[in-house]
Design an enzyme around this catalytic site. Structure first.
Site, PDB file in Angstrom:
ATOM      1  N   GLY A  42       7.126   2.839  -0.701  1.00 17.74           N
ATOM      2  CA  GLY A  42       6.245   1.797  -1.210  1.00 17.74           C
ATOM      3  C   GLY A  42       6.650   1.313  -2.585  1.00 17.74           C
TER       4      GLY A  42
ATOM      5  CB  SER B  27       7.652   7.740  11.878  1.00 19.30           C
ATOM      6  OG  SER B  27       8.456   8.906  11.939  1.00 19.30           O
TER       7      SER B  27
ATOM      8  CE1 TYR C  61       3.499  10.363   9.886  1.00 20.45           C
ATOM      9  CE2 TYR C  61       5.469  10.914  11.133  1.00 20.45           C
ATOM     10  CZ  TYR C  61       4.860  10.250  10.088  1.00 20.45           C
ATOM     11  OH  TYR C  61       5.617   9.471   9.246  1.00 20.45           O
TER      12      TYR C  61
ATOM     13  CB  THR D 172      -0.930   0.030   1.224  1.00 20.40           C
ATOM     14  OG1 THR D 172      -0.164   0.307   2.404  1.00 20.40           O
ATOM     15  CG2 THR D 172      -1.673  -1.291   1.389  1.00 20.40           C
ATOM     16  N   GLY D 173       0.296   2.362  -0.408  1.00 18.23           N
ATOM     17  CA  GLY D 173       1.103   3.576  -0.557  1.00 18.23           C
ATOM     18  C   GLY D 173       2.198   3.359  -1.583  1.00 18.23           C
TER      19      GLY D 173
ATOM     20  N   GLY E  35       7.987   6.700  -3.589  1.00 16.03           N
ATOM     21  CA  GLY E  35       8.733   6.615  -2.350  1.00 16.03           C
ATOM     22  C   GLY E  35       9.045   5.209  -1.880  1.00 16.03           C
TER      23      GLY E  35
END
Length: 265
Positions: A20, A143, A156, A13-14, A18
């Site tokens: 993904g 992250s 986030y 996904t994504g 980048g």
């Protein structure tokens, strides 16, 4: 190192850019087929077309922040390619930033929906198929913010901390079924998301993007020992390993791919 992924089907996904997209390329080069998902149709189609030179890659447009988007994605992938053996959930966004007191409920709800609940729904949708096979890999993307939170990115930070706990919980629940769940935590990687951050900083400071990146590294990310943004392929290489037969004793871990950014041990 050969990762022995021939015959496996991976959902990324994504995947239109980048980390993904680079992860999809690594998996294709190792013999897996890839279902590539993102919310943007044109960019996704272009990415899948380019990646098809490396192996079988099909695009699937879906909004994973909504429950019906995940349900529809599962049905479309299974109808076209079968049930995935591997799921790499890269979809996410930074969301609203700034003073915590000025971020309203709508901003929080957006980040939680995109960064946390999408991972919950994707895991809930695809883990059963892996359990049936007795083999599976789920890699969630968190992250550095999850363990080293920055005050201007509080929603986030919280969502990504939730991703690490989600990954650990799922690893405990389904590891004995052969479904191995791990988390990867990048820091300041050269992706469209950080490009936007740096373009905004450059405009605010009246400098070009490269100068904005240098200033950001010095001011905000002094712990990145290599002194640069990471490259998507540097994160994708770690993800691909975690998806492989070679990572058969790696379960419930949070792998930092951050250039040294996180200060704690």
């Amino acid at each position: 190192m050969k990762l022995d992924l021939e015959g496996k089907l991976a959902l990324v996904t994504g995947g239109d850019s980048g980390i993904g997209r680079e992860t999809a390329r690594f998996l294709l080069d190792e013999g897996a087929a890839v279902a590539l998902s993102d919310i943007t149709g044109d960019a996704l189609a272009d990415a899948a077309e380019g990646l098809s030179a490396h192996g079988r890659c099909m695009p699937f447009t879906a909004d994973l922040s909504k429950a019906d988007g995940v349900t529809r994605l599962k049905g479309e992938i299974e109808a076209a390619m079968g049930a995935p053996d591997i799921v790499v959930h890269c979809a996410g966004e930074t969301g609203p930033t700034g003073d915590f007191l000025e971020i309203d409920d709508a901003g929080w709800e957006e980040v939680i929906a995109v960064d946390l609940m999408s991972a919950v729904r994707v895991a809930r949708a695809f883990i059963p198929g892996m359990r049936e096979k007795g083999w599976g890999r789920l890699v969630l993307i968190a992250s550095e913010n999850a363990v080293q939170p920055y005050p201007e990115e509080t929603p986030y930070n919280v969502a990504k901390a939730g991703i690490i706990t989600l990954g650990k919980s799922l690893s405990k629940a389904y590891g004995e079924d052969g479904v191995l769940v791990n988390v990867v935590s990048p820091a300041f990687v050269a992706t469209p998301m950080t490009d936007k951050m740096m373009e905004k900083r450059a405009a605010e400071e009246g400098v070009d993007k490269e100068a904005a990146i240098e200033g950001f590294l010095a001011e905000k990310r002094p712990g990145i020992e290599v002194g640069r943004r990471g490259r998507p392929e540097e994160v994708a290489a770690v993800i691909a390993f975690l998806c492989s037969q070679r990572a058969s004793f790696v379960v419930g871990a949070n792998w930092r791919v951050d250039g040294g950014s996180v200060m704690s041990v």
